[in-house]
Scaffold this motif. Structure first.
Motif, PDB file in Angstrom:
ATOM      1  N   ALA A  79       0.839  -1.209   0.000  1.00  0.00           N
ATOM      2  CA  ALA A  79       0.000   0.000   0.000  1.00  0.00           C
ATOM      3  C   ALA A  79       0.872   1.255   0.000  1.00  0.00           C
ATOM      4  CB  ALA A  79      -0.932  -0.015   1.203  1.00  0.00           C
ATOM      5  N   ASP A  84      -3.106  -0.066  -5.156  1.00  0.00           N
ATOM      6  CA  ASP A  84      -4.461   0.258  -4.716  1.00  0.00           C
ATOM      7  C   ASP A  84      -5.258  -0.968  -4.273  1.00  0.00           C
ATOM      8  OD1 ASP A  84      -4.390   3.129  -5.554  1.00  0.00           O
ATOM      9  OD2 ASP A  84      -4.076   2.206  -7.522  1.00  0.00           O
ATOM     10  N   GLU A  85      -4.879  -2.146  -4.786  1.00  0.00           N
ATOM     11  CA  GLU A  85      -5.580  -3.381  -4.454  1.00  0.00           C
ATOM     12  C   GLU A  85      -4.574  -4.539  -4.443  1.00  0.00           C
ATOM     13  OE1 GLU A  85      -9.906  -3.292  -6.418  1.00  0.00           O
ATOM     14  OE2 GLU A  85      -8.310  -3.010  -7.910  1.00  0.00           O
ATOM     15  N   ILE A 111      -6.023  -0.914   2.131  1.00  0.00           N
ATOM     16  CA  ILE A 111      -6.495  -1.158   0.763  1.00  0.00           C
ATOM     17  C   ILE A 111      -7.160  -2.533   0.688  1.00  0.00           C
ATOM     18  CG2 ILE A 111      -4.748   0.351  -0.250  1.00  0.00           C
ATOM     19  CD1 ILE A 111      -3.170  -2.134  -1.036  1.00  0.00           C
TER      20      ILE A 111
END
Length: 286
Positions: A79, A84-85, A111
């Protein structure tokens, strides 16, 4: 466009060349405990050679999942790097608590983390990881990467031979194959993974016939596929692995994406199957 990181564990037997996925994939070690001392999977003390030496010396070798705290630390670092994921892809939850660690760790980070239970082990996990990473490298979302991993998982077949069921029994991973224990001296078991568990596939009378049948099963798994990725894995059995690899390469000429990849099992998987194990894992292109 969201940046998606892929996390996996040290059992995945990833290819040495990750290509465009190199910066996207992070591998977290499971633990190998030798006579009470814990080591990371993949270090010198847990190399295949070290494992074979420990088993030959009748040392107690067990394994353990990565802790939720370790995975949370890995997720937090990703993160901080701007991802973002995360899609976290791991070996079967029926055989390890690694997926549980992932889900617990996911609660501690800022995240989204999607945990994927591959219900596979070894190269099959690696196939799923590479499928997800390919989607992430193209700019796909975490959900899209997860779906790619699940499609790859559904198409993957794993078969393996062990000289003895004793190591699976000791580690508590024997599953339905326990039914073979009473006849283990009379048969050489060929095993597979179904619904995340080790189950018997066939009984063969000799090791030589078992290895030949293992090769045949690899060929059969490719019959309806336009292209396949094939991995032969072993522990302390380079000659057997080489024979199976040569046979598969010959019979599957034109169907294989690249060459048949050969690798020796790491300590986490090797501790549960023992010396002499040979596996064939086939992942059709999806």
């Amino acid at each position: 466009m969201a940046r998606v990181a892929i996390v996996t564990d040290s059992t995945a037997m990833l290819p040495s060349d990750l290509g465009d996925a190199t910066e996207l994939i992070t591998s977290v070690p499971l633990q190998v405990i030798v006579d009470g001392t814990s080591y990371d999977d993949g270090v010198e003390e847990t190399s295949p050679e070290a494992l074979l030496t420990a088993l030959a010396a009748h040392k107690t070798v067990t394994t353990s999942r990565p802790s939720p705290a370790l995975l949370a630390e890995v997720y937090a670092k990703l993160a901080a790097q701007g991802f973002d994921e995360i899609v976290s892809i791991h070996l079967s939850a029926e055989l390890s608590a690694t997926c549980e660690s992932s889900m617990l760790a996911a609660r501690e980070v800022s995240i989204p983390v999607l945990t994927v239970d591959t219900r596979l082990v070894g190269p099959g996990v690696g196939f799923a990881v590479m499928a997800a990473a390919a989607v992430a490298a193209r700019g796909g979302t975490a959900a899209e990467a997860r779906e790619a991993a699940l499609s790859r998982i559904a198409a993957t077949r794993s078969y393996f031979y062990v000289d003895t069921l004793e190591y699976l029994r000791r580690g508590g991973r024997i599953g339905a194959a326990a039914a073979l224990l009473g006849t283990a001296l009379a048969v050489k078991p060929l095993l597979t993974i179904e619904e995340g568990r080790v189950v018997p596939h066939e009984r063969v009378r000799t090791a030589e016939r078992a290895i030949a049948r293992l090769q045949a099963l690899g060929v059969e798994a490719c019959e309806d596929a336009d292209g396949v990725e094939v991995v032969v894995a072993h522990l302390g059995s380079p000659d057997r692995a080489a024979a199976v690899t040569e046979g598969l390469s010959s019979e599957l000429d034109g169907k294989i994406d690249g060459d048949v990849r050969v690798g020796e099992l790491g300590a986490v998987l090797g501790a549960h199957v023992g010396p002499g194990c040979v596996a064939v894992v086939v992942g059709p292109r999806v």
